[in-house]
Scaffold this motif. Structure first.
Motif, PDB file in Angstrom:
ATOM      1  N   THR A  84       5.516 -13.147   7.597  1.00 56.22           N
ATOM      2  CA  THR A  84       4.435 -12.727   6.696  1.00 56.22           C
ATOM      3  C   THR A  84       3.106 -12.622   7.438  1.00 56.22           C
ATOM      4  OG1 THR A  84       3.726 -14.982   6.145  1.00 56.22           O
ATOM      5  CG2 THR A  84       5.507 -14.061   4.816  1.00 56.22           C
ATOM      6  N   THR A  85       2.224 -11.789   6.899  1.00 55.13           N
ATOM      7  CA  THR A  85       0.807 -11.854   7.256  1.00 55.13           C
ATOM      8  C   THR A  85       0.140 -12.613   6.109  1.00 55.13           C
ATOM      9  OG1 THR A  85       0.049  -9.954   5.963  1.00 55.13           O
ATOM     10  CG2 THR A  85       0.951  -9.487   8.163  1.00 55.13           C
ATOM     11  N   ALA A  99      -6.421  -5.983  10.608  1.00 53.19           N
ATOM     12  CA  ALA A  99      -5.462  -5.113  11.282  1.00 53.19           C
ATOM     13  C   ALA A  99      -4.768  -5.847  12.433  1.00 53.19           C
ATOM     14  CB  ALA A  99      -6.182  -3.883  11.830  1.00 53.19           C
ATOM     15  N   TYR A 100      -5.501  -6.755  13.082  1.00 50.84           N
ATOM     16  CA  TYR A 100      -4.944  -7.478  14.240  1.00 50.84           C
ATOM     17  C   TYR A 100      -3.722  -8.301  13.821  1.00 50.84           C
ATOM     18  CZ  TYR A 100      -4.673 -10.781  18.119  1.00 50.84           C
ATOM     19  OH  TYR A 100      -4.228 -11.544  19.174  1.00 50.84           O
ATOM     20  N   THR A 101      -3.881  -9.111  12.766  1.00 49.76           N
ATOM     21  CA  THR A 101      -2.747  -9.927  12.303  1.00 49.76           C
ATOM     22  C   THR A 101      -1.581  -9.026  11.916  1.00 49.76           C
ATOM     23  OG1 THR A 101      -4.453 -11.268  11.235  1.00 49.76           O
ATOM     24  CG2 THR A 101      -2.172 -11.847  10.773  1.00 49.76           C
ATOM     25  N   THR A 102      -1.904  -7.927  11.251  1.00 50.03           N
ATOM     26  CA  THR A 102      -0.842  -7.073  10.715  1.00 50.03           C
ATOM     27  C   THR A 102      -0.103  -6.353  11.841  1.00 50.03           C
ATOM     28  OG1 THR A 102      -2.332  -6.791   8.850  1.00 50.03           O
ATOM     29  CG2 THR A 102      -0.379  -5.408   8.867  1.00 50.03           C
ATOM     30  N   MET A 103      -0.831  -5.905  12.870  1.00 47.52           N
ATOM     31  CA  MET A 103      -0.114  -5.214  13.956  1.00 47.52           C
ATOM     32  C   MET A 103       0.727  -6.202  14.759  1.00 47.52           C
ATOM     33  SD  MET A 103      -3.028  -4.045  16.674  1.00 47.52           S
ATOM     34  CE  MET A 103      -4.633  -4.153  15.958  1.00 47.52           C
ATOM     35  N   ALA A 104       0.255  -7.438  14.875  1.00 47.38           N
ATOM     36  CA  ALA A 104       1.055  -8.448  15.586  1.00 47.38           C
ATOM     37  C   ALA A 104       2.349  -8.714  14.808  1.00 47.38           C
ATOM     38  CB  ALA A 104       0.253  -9.740  15.736  1.00 47.38           C
ATOM     39  N   ARG A 118      18.169  -8.846   9.822  1.00 52.22           N
ATOM     40  CA  ARG A 118      17.767  -8.287   8.524  1.00 52.22           C
ATOM     41  C   ARG A 118      16.338  -8.771   8.305  1.00 52.22           C
ATOM     42  NH1 ARG A 118      21.741 -10.957   4.338  1.00 52.22           N
ATOM     43  NH2 ARG A 118      20.617  -9.700   2.845  1.00 52.22           N
ATOM     44  N   VAL A 119      15.394  -7.892   8.477  1.00 52.57           N
ATOM     45  CA  VAL A 119      13.990  -8.319   8.457  1.00 52.57           C
ATOM     46  C   VAL A 119      13.373  -8.166   7.064  1.00 52.57           C
ATOM     47  CG1 VAL A 119      11.688  -7.699   9.290  1.00 52.57           C
ATOM     48  CG2 VAL A 119      13.572  -7.920  10.905  1.00 52.57           C
ATOM     49  N   SER A 120      12.633  -9.203   6.661  1.00 51.29           N
ATOM     50  CA  SER A 120      11.746  -9.068   5.495  1.00 51.29           C
ATOM     51  C   SER A 120      10.343  -9.297   6.030  1.00 51.29           C
ATOM     52  CB  SER A 120      12.051 -10.115   4.431  1.00 51.29           C
ATOM     53  OG  SER A 120      13.400 -10.070   4.087  1.00 51.29           O
ATOM     54  N   PHE A 121       9.565  -8.248   6.084  1.00 52.07           N
ATOM     55  CA  PHE A 121       8.189  -8.351   6.567  1.00 52.07           C
ATOM     56  C   PHE A 121       7.279  -8.154   5.353  1.00 52.07           C
ATOM     57  CE2 PHE A 121       4.851  -5.703   9.159  1.00 52.07           C
ATOM     58  CZ  PHE A 121       3.890  -6.672   8.907  1.00 52.07           C
ATOM     59  N   VAL A 122       6.592  -9.247   5.027  1.00 48.86           N
ATOM     60  CA  VAL A 122       5.766  -9.257   3.812  1.00 48.86           C
ATOM     61  C   VAL A 122       4.286  -9.242   4.179  1.00 48.86           C
ATOM     62  CG1 VAL A 122       5.033 -10.732   1.887  1.00 48.86           C
ATOM     63  CG2 VAL A 122       7.478 -10.412   2.355  1.00 48.86           C
ATOM     64  N   THR A 123       3.566  -8.340   3.558  1.00 52.79           N
ATOM     65  CA  THR A 123       2.106  -8.401   3.618  1.00 52.79           C
ATOM     66  C   THR A 123       1.605  -8.161   2.194  1.00 52.79           C
ATOM     67  OG1 THR A 123       0.134  -7.619   4.767  1.00 52.79           O
ATOM     68  CG2 THR A 123       1.743  -5.928   4.202  1.00 52.79           C
ATOM     69  N   GLY A 124       0.295  -8.151   2.012  1.00 51.24           N
ATOM     70  CA  GLY A 124      -0.192  -7.917   0.653  1.00 51.24           C
ATOM     71  C   GLY A 124      -1.642  -8.319   0.493  1.00 51.24           C
ATOM     72  N   ILE A 163       2.458   0.603  10.367  1.00 51.55           N
ATOM     73  CA  ILE A 163       2.945  -0.722   9.982  1.00 51.55           C
ATOM     74  C   ILE A 163       4.153  -0.532   9.061  1.00 51.55           C
ATOM     75  CG2 ILE A 163       2.370  -2.893   8.808  1.00 51.55           C
ATOM     76  CD1 ILE A 163       0.659  -2.412  11.363  1.00 51.55           C
ATOM     77  N   GLN A 164       5.264  -1.157   9.477  1.00 54.12           N
ATOM     78  CA  GLN A 164       6.526  -0.937   8.752  1.00 54.12           C
ATOM     79  C   GLN A 164       6.853  -2.173   7.905  1.00 54.12           C
ATOM     80  OE1 GLN A 164      10.112  -0.476  11.186  1.00 54.12           O
ATOM     81  NE2 GLN A 164       9.802   1.711  11.097  1.00 54.12           N
ATOM     82  N   TYR A 165       6.064  -2.422   6.844  1.00 56.43           N
ATOM     83  CA  TYR A 165       6.344  -3.623   6.041  1.00 56.43           C
ATOM     84  C   TYR A 165       7.479  -3.343   5.061  1.00 56.43           C
ATOM     85  CZ  TYR A 165       3.166  -1.236   2.762  1.00 56.43           C
ATOM     86  OH  TYR A 165       2.568  -0.300   1.945  1.00 56.43           O
ATOM     87  N   ASP A 166       8.135  -4.432   4.633  1.00 57.01           N
ATOM     88  CA  ASP A 166       9.224  -4.284   3.655  1.00 57.01           C
ATOM     89  C   ASP A 166       8.732  -4.513   2.247  1.00 57.01           C
ATOM     90  OD1 ASP A 166      11.753  -4.078   5.395  1.00 57.01           O
ATOM     91  OD2 ASP A 166      10.622  -5.704   6.289  1.00 57.01           O
ATOM     92  N   SER A 167       7.697  -5.351   2.107  1.00 59.26           N
ATOM     93  CA  SER A 167       7.212  -5.645   0.758  1.00 59.26           C
ATOM     94  C   SER A 167       5.698  -5.854   0.815  1.00 59.26           C
ATOM     95  CB  SER A 167       7.913  -6.904   0.253  1.00 59.26           C
ATOM     96  OG  SER A 167       7.362  -7.298  -0.971  1.00 59.26           O
TER      97      SER A 167
END
Ligand code: ATP
Length: 609
Positions: A84-85, A99-104, A118-124, A163-167
């Motif tokens: 997560t970010t 943007a820095y946290t999210t690109m990392a 199986r990746v779950s990458f969450v931001t929001g 940025i390729q987030y899943d949720s």
């Protein structure tokens, strides 16, 4: 690789997260075999179990390599990777810090996808609380209208940055309120919530009460440089102190729970000083989720926002039961945060989860600040670097590469546009782009653009091959351990060795006046360099997905080959004899022209009254 049985469609139906994206054949096979309980090595070879007479597993062997498997060669049983970010406050537009946290996080999760996870990458976004209500009022908007506008800006920026987030979870989503109410109820039933009066100094920027030790002179917040306000309220409190021992033991015993090490020591210091209960409701803030047992109060934004990591995984209306969450990847492998919000993640969050009886995250990684004149860039101070200007002028690969390579992940970093251009030009345009272009030019001139040999025929002791193989392992370890800067240094080492190799071998001389044997060696040298650049493209792909795709195209691969990439493709031997390459053209344009950024001076250089 084992023969495949069963249909891809049936597998994707059972694992819906994958249905939405293309995954490589090898990743798919790996996931499928693991889902069936088959042990698989990290190189995707299927392992055969060796059992004792009473059927206990004694070891596993790979028949293809005749090697016994060890802990480090067996792919982890957990095929999920959940990262997560932070959920960013929508008090203002996103900036380079967000943007820095999210690109990392994006680079880390792209690497894990390459590994077949199986990746779950969450931001929001974190949309409730006083700070947001104030920002909306300043614009003369309703809070929801204000949030909708800023959220669109966050989502737009993530698209521009690949940025390729899943949720993407918004704390104003209806499904989030269901989760908050359910967890609050569970914690209440556990006897961990009580009502009491609170008196103290409050920073609206941090949305937190501050101790004397957390303020500068005249009760100023060291991050936001504004004076904290004296407040007295009757609130509901969460009994964090009940979990003191458990949290302290966790941080003492699991050395990787909080990283980097300096941050772990900081957290240990806070915990050893004694954990105090914290208030989880606000009487004076109406923009929030009402407390069901006392609707005159709303849920404190931090109690609300942290639970967004949970609601992001769940479909509409589903309660956060442990089994339901586990099947969707819970708990997080890593919460990636800035050091400003470490206390909430490393102390409050474990306390809340222990109370709710849910598994704790595996790691909290707190990175440093992008700074301007030594002060954290932030929305509240307004001393921000505008990511959109940089993206428009230089493209997302350059921006992602610079920040992830140049700022040691975990430490602070300053930005200078000139330095940014120098670094990106030196590596992406020169070391990689020119090397590829030059080599393809020689291939076109001397071999009609077609590979005269397979990369697999390059001897194992070839110096460039040896460096590439060594650095692939180093890059994988670095990506896994979140040392993104080191992963990129490993890539730089391959490209630099490639340039040196080219100069040393000087194949153009042999092509001009060499014997047949020398010409053949020169041809193999071109294949060697092109294979090294292909490997560079695989290793760079979590950070510079566009450039890596361009390199694959320049080497004559169809787009599907790049889209289906896996970490196994970083092994030496990918390029085949007879592969045709298109006429060479530059894959990365040098960064030049007028400078486009100018960082505004900090609004709060002096403490505001
Ligand atoms: N200067 C920065 N450097 C690195 N990361 C940052 C920076 N600013 C924000 N972040 C990221 O955003 C998170 C904080 O999100 P938030 O929405 O509070 O942003 P902010 O710009 O710091 O807001 P504010 O200035 O109002 O406190 C940090 O934990 C970090 O992940």
């Amino acid at each position: 690789m084992a023969a495949l049985h069963g249909s891809r469609e049936a597998f994707l139906a059972a694992y819906p997260l994958h249905a939405s994206r293309k995954i490589s054949w090898s990743s798919w096979n790996l996931l499928r075999l693991r889902a069936q309980g088959t042990r698989v090595a990290r190189d995707y070879h299927v392992l055969e179990d060796i059992r004792t007479r009473n059927q206990r597993l004694s070891s596993s062997i790979c028949r293809a390599c005749s090697n016994y498997a060890t802990e480090s060669t067996i792919a982890s049983d957990r095929d999920h990777f959940f990262a997560t970010t932070p959920l960013y406050y929508v008090n203002a537009e996103p900036h380079m810090g967000s943007a820095y946290t999210t690109m990392a996080a994006d680079a880390i999760t792209r690497f894990q996808r390459l590994r077949g996870k199986r990746v779950s990458f969450v931001t929001g976004t974190d949309e409730h609380g006083e700070k947001i209500a104030e920002a909306a009022a300043k614009k003369g908007q309703e809070p929801q209208q204000h949030c909708d506008g800023v959220v669109a800006s966050f989502k737009g920026l993530w698209e521009e940055m690949d940025i390729q987030y899943d949720s993407f979870i918004r704390t104003t989503d209806a499904k989030h309120a269901v989760v908050v109410r359910a967890i609050l109820d569970r914690v209440w039933e556990k006897g961990d919530i009580y009502k009491a009066k609170y008196e103290g100094y409050y920073c609206v920027g941090c949305e937190a009460y501050k101790d004397d030790s957390e303020m500068e002179g005249d009760h100023a917040c060291p991050i936001h440089k504004t004076r904290c306000v004296e407040r007295e309220e009757e609130n509901y409190f969460f009994a964090l102190s009940k979990y003191q021992q458990q949290i302290q033991r966790l941080i003492e015993e699991d050395k990787s729970f909080v990283q980097p090490a300096a941050r772990r020591n900081e957290v240990l210091g806070w915990v050893e000083a004694g954990l105090r209960d914290f208030s989880i409701s606000r009487a004076a803030v109406s923009w929030g989720i009402p407390i069901p047992r006392d609707p005159a109060q709303t849920v404190y934004v931090w109690f609300d926002a942290l639970l967004g990591y949970m609601s992001a995984l769940l479909p509409e209306g589903i309660e956060p039961a442990e089994a339901e969450l586990a099947s969707r990847g819970w708990p997080a492998d890593v919460h990636i945060v800035g050091k400003d919000i470490l206390r909430f993640h490393a102390v409050y969050w474990p306390g809340m989860l222990l109370s709710a009886g849910l598994p704790l995250p595996r790691k909290i990684f707190a990175h440093g600040f992008l700074t301007k004149d030594g002060m954290k860039m932030g929305k509240s101070l307004g001393n921000i670097l505008e990511p959109r200007k940089l993206l428009a002028a230089y493209g997302s690969d350059a921006v992602r590469f610079y920040f992830l390579k140049e700022v040691v992940f975990g430490q602070d970093g300053d930005f200078s546009e000139q330095r940014f251009r120098d670094i990106v030009n030196a590596f992406l345009a020169n070391s990689v782009g020119n090397l590829l272009n030059r080599t393809l030019g020689l291939l076109r001139k001397n071999c009609a653009g077609t590979l005269p040999a397979a990369a697999a025929s390059v001897p194992a002791d070839n110096p460039l091959r040896a460096v590439a193989e060594l650095e692939v392992t180093a890059a994988a370890e670095a990506y896994k351990e979140l040392r993104l800067h080191d992963a990129l240094e490993a890539v730089v080492a391959i490209a630099n060795r490639g340039n040196l190799y080219m100069e040393q071998v000087a194949p153009w001389t042999a092509f001009k006046k060499g014997t047949d044997e020398e010409k053949q060696a020169a041809e193999l040298a071109l294949v060697t360099v092109l294979e090294a650049v292909r490997i560079v493209a695989v290793l760079l792909s979590p950070v510079t997905p566009r450039l890596s795709g361009e390199i694959y195209g320049a080497l004559g691969y169809a787009p599907e080959a790049y889209e289906g990439l896996s970490w196994g493709d970083a092994s030496w031997g990918g390029l085949s004899e007879g592969q045709a390459t298109p006429p060479p053209k530059p894959v990365f344009a040098r960064l030049e022209g007028d400078l486009v950024t100018e960082i505004a001076a900090s609004k709060g250089a002096a403490v505001a009254a």
